[in-house]
Design a protein around this motif. Structure first.
Motif, PDB file in Angstrom:
ATOM      1  N   ARG A 239     -15.238   0.713   9.136  1.00 56.35           N
ATOM      2  CA  ARG A 239     -14.834   1.916   8.394  1.00 56.35           C
ATOM      3  C   ARG A 239     -16.057   2.715   7.958  1.00 56.35           C
ATOM      4  N   LEU A 240     -17.071   2.031   7.403  1.00 60.90           N
ATOM      5  CA  LEU A 240     -18.298   2.706   6.960  1.00 60.90           C
ATOM      6  C   LEU A 240     -19.014   3.394   8.118  1.00 60.90           C
ATOM      7  N   ALA A 241     -18.870   2.848   9.318  1.00 65.44           N
ATOM      8  CA  ALA A 241     -19.505   3.421  10.514  1.00 65.44           C
ATOM      9  C   ALA A 241     -18.675   4.553  11.121  1.00 65.44           C
ATOM     10  N   GLY A 242     -17.519   4.821  10.534  1.00 60.64           N
ATOM     11  CA  GLY A 242     -16.690   5.929  11.017  1.00 60.64           C
ATOM     12  C   GLY A 242     -15.612   5.543  12.004  1.00 60.64           C
ATOM     13  N   LEU A 243     -15.440   4.240  12.246  1.00 57.08           N
ATOM     14  CA  LEU A 243     -14.374   3.803  13.143  1.00 57.08           C
ATOM     15  C   LEU A 243     -13.070   3.666  12.370  1.00 57.08           C
ATOM     16  N   LYS A 244     -11.979   3.965  13.017  1.00 54.26           N
ATOM     17  CA  LYS A 244     -10.649   3.721  12.457  1.00 54.26           C
ATOM     18  C   LYS A 244     -10.274   2.280  12.762  1.00 54.26           C
ATOM     19  N   THR A 245      -9.416   1.702  11.930  1.00 56.93           N
ATOM     20  CA  THR A 245      -8.965   0.332  12.144  1.00 56.93           C
ATOM     21  C   THR A 245      -7.453   0.255  11.985  1.00 56.93           C
ATOM     22  N   GLY A 246      -6.851  -0.714  12.668  1.00 59.14           N
ATOM     23  CA  GLY A 246      -5.405  -0.853  12.580  1.00 59.14           C
ATOM     24  C   GLY A 246      -4.904  -2.215  12.989  1.00 59.14           C
ATOM     25  N   ILE A 247      -3.683  -2.481  12.577  1.00 58.81           N
ATOM     26  CA  ILE A 247      -2.988  -3.738  12.844  1.00 58.81           C
ATOM     27  C   ILE A 247      -1.681  -3.430  13.558  1.00 58.81           C
ATOM     28  N   ILE A 248      -1.373  -4.219  14.572  1.00 59.01           N
ATOM     29  CA  ILE A 248      -0.047  -4.199  15.205  1.00 59.01           C
ATOM     30  C   ILE A 248       0.407  -5.646  15.288  1.00 59.01           C
ATOM     31  N   THR A 249       1.483  -5.979  14.600  1.00 57.02           N
ATOM     32  CA  THR A 249       1.955  -7.355  14.566  1.00 57.02           C
ATOM     33  C   THR A 249       3.473  -7.430  14.675  1.00 57.02           C
ATOM     34  N   VAL A 250       3.944  -8.482  15.294  1.00 54.81           N
ATOM     35  CA  VAL A 250       5.379  -8.702  15.479  1.00 54.81           C
ATOM     36  C   VAL A 250       6.049  -9.092  14.165  1.00 54.81           C
ATOM     37  N   ARG A 251       5.347  -9.859  13.353  1.00 52.62           N
ATOM     38  CA  ARG A 251       5.931 -10.401  12.127  1.00 52.62           C
ATOM     39  C   ARG A 251       5.791  -9.429  10.958  1.00 52.62           C
ATOM     40  N   MET A 252       6.642  -9.602   9.956  1.00 52.25           N
ATOM     41  CA  MET A 252       6.570  -8.860   8.693  1.00 52.25           C
ATOM     42  C   MET A 252       6.022  -9.807   7.638  1.00 52.25           C
ATOM     43  N   SER A 253       5.067  -9.343   6.860  1.00 55.20           N
ATOM     44  CA  SER A 253       4.481 -10.204   5.846  1.00 55.20           C
ATOM     45  C   SER A 253       3.924  -9.380   4.695  1.00 55.20           C
ATOM     46  N   GLU A 254       4.283  -9.756   3.501  1.00 56.18           N
ATOM     47  CA  GLU A 254       3.729  -9.122   2.309  1.00 56.18           C
ATOM     48  C   GLU A 254       2.228  -9.386   2.221  1.00 56.18           C
ATOM     49  N   MET A 255       1.808 -10.576   2.659  1.00 59.52           N
ATOM     50  CA  MET A 255       0.382 -10.921   2.636  1.00 59.52           C
ATOM     51  C   MET A 255      -0.422  -9.987   3.544  1.00 59.52           C
ATOM     52  N   VAL A 256       0.132  -9.644   4.684  1.00 58.19           N
ATOM     53  CA  VAL A 256      -0.542  -8.726   5.613  1.00 58.19           C
ATOM     54  C   VAL A 256      -0.605  -7.332   5.000  1.00 58.19           C
ATOM     55  N   ARG A 257       0.489  -6.891   4.393  1.00 57.89           N
ATOM     56  CA  ARG A 257       0.490  -5.573   3.738  1.00 57.89           C
ATOM     57  C   ARG A 257      -0.605  -5.516   2.676  1.00 57.89           C
ATOM     58  N   ARG A 258      -0.684  -6.569   1.893  1.00 57.70           N
ATOM     59  CA  ARG A 258      -1.678  -6.609   0.817  1.00 57.70           C
ATOM     60  C   ARG A 258      -3.108  -6.606   1.367  1.00 57.70           C
ATOM     61  N   ARG A 259      -3.376  -7.427   2.378  1.00 57.34           N
ATOM     62  CA  ARG A 259      -4.716  -7.486   2.962  1.00 57.34           C
ATOM     63  C   ARG A 259      -5.082  -6.161   3.630  1.00 57.34           C
ATOM     64  N   ALA A 260      -4.133  -5.550   4.304  1.00 58.41           N
ATOM     65  CA  ALA A 260      -4.373  -4.270   4.969  1.00 58.41           C
ATOM     66  C   ALA A 260      -4.693  -3.180   3.949  1.00 58.41           C
ATOM     67  N   GLU A 261      -4.002  -3.207   2.839  1.00 58.47           N
ATOM     68  CA  GLU A 261      -4.260  -2.238   1.769  1.00 58.47           C
ATOM     69  C   GLU A 261      -5.647  -2.473   1.170  1.00 58.47           C
ATOM     70  N   GLU A 262      -5.964  -3.725   0.922  1.00 59.00           N
ATOM     71  CA  GLU A 262      -7.262  -4.107   0.370  1.00 59.00           C
ATOM     72  C   GLU A 262      -8.417  -3.626   1.245  1.00 59.00           C
ATOM     73  N   LEU A 263      -8.270  -3.779   2.550  1.00 60.99           N
ATOM     74  CA  LEU A 263      -9.327  -3.406   3.494  1.00 60.99           C
ATOM     75  C   LEU A 263      -9.241  -1.956   3.962  1.00 60.99           C
ATOM     76  N   ARG A 264      -8.206  -1.254   3.507  1.00 60.64           N
ATOM     77  CA  ARG A 264      -8.006   0.169   3.817  1.00 60.64           C
ATOM     78  C   ARG A 264      -7.891   0.439   5.318  1.00 60.64           C
ATOM     79  N   PHE A 265      -7.055  -0.369   5.981  1.00 59.60           N
ATOM     80  CA  PHE A 265      -6.754  -0.112   7.384  1.00 59.60           C
ATOM     81  C   PHE A 265      -6.141   1.278   7.513  1.00 59.60           C
TER      82      PHE A 265
END
Length: 174
Positions: free
Chosen positions: A48-74
């Motif tokens: 992110r600091l280098a200007g790259l975008k980041t993202g997740i694509i996953t089959v499963r639904m998980s509150e833990m993933v939502r939280r981690r993604a928010e934390e890391l600002r995907f």
């Protein structure tokens, strides 16, 4: 320098088996727990600091993933998507990117459809053989054990962005 890596503007990845070791832990109350690697998290922050975008694509639904993604600002988070290619197309269009602008890190058969399309494909060390055999790069690290960081460092190093970030961090400027 690898010209494929030079063009990367976004790094997408799977979660289970890539950002985690692939284990799913349930508590007695039925809550799901996941273990994320701190070095992978720093790699995502560096991207992110280098200007790259980041993202997740996953089959499963998980509150833990939502939280981690928010934390890391995907920049993009798609959960509960069985048809990963459709999610990939949506992200690609939303960010106005070509296939060659995107790297994807995967580990299992459901990731093959994206890995065959992107400009740079990477598999974690413990990925399925069918996945590793078609990828541009196979990490030394296993999923959930620094593989994401390894791939991001590789991209940033080839783009000439890693050393300047390290220098900024050394000086406390980031």
């Amino acid at each position: 320098m690898d010209t494929k890596l030079q063009q990367i503007k976004m790094v997408l990845m799977d979660v289970d088996g890539v950002l985690t070791g692939g284990e799913i832990i349930y508590t007695a109350a039925g809550d799901e727990l996941k273990v994320f690697n701190i070095h992978d998290g720093m790699g995502i922050t560096l991207a992110r600091l280098a200007g790259l975008k980041t993202g997740i694509i996953t089959v499963r639904m998980s509150e833990m993933v939502r939280r981690r993604a928010e934390e890391l600002r995907f920049d993009a988070v798609v959960q509960g998507q069985v048809h990963k290619l459709a999610a990939y197309e949506d992200i690609r269009e939303r960010f106005r990117l070509d296939d060659d602008d995107i790297a994807f890190i995967g580990d299992d058969l459901v990731d093959l459809c994206i890995l065959k399309r992107v400009g740079f494909s990477a598999a974690v060390a413990d990925a399925r053989e069918e996945v590793k055999s078609i990828c541009d790069y196979v990490s030394r690290a296993a999923g959930g054990r620094g593989a994401v960081r390894e791939v991001i460092d590789l991209i940033l190093r080839e783009q000439g962005k890693l050393d300047p970030l390290v220098e900024q961090l050394t000086r406390g400027k980031v």
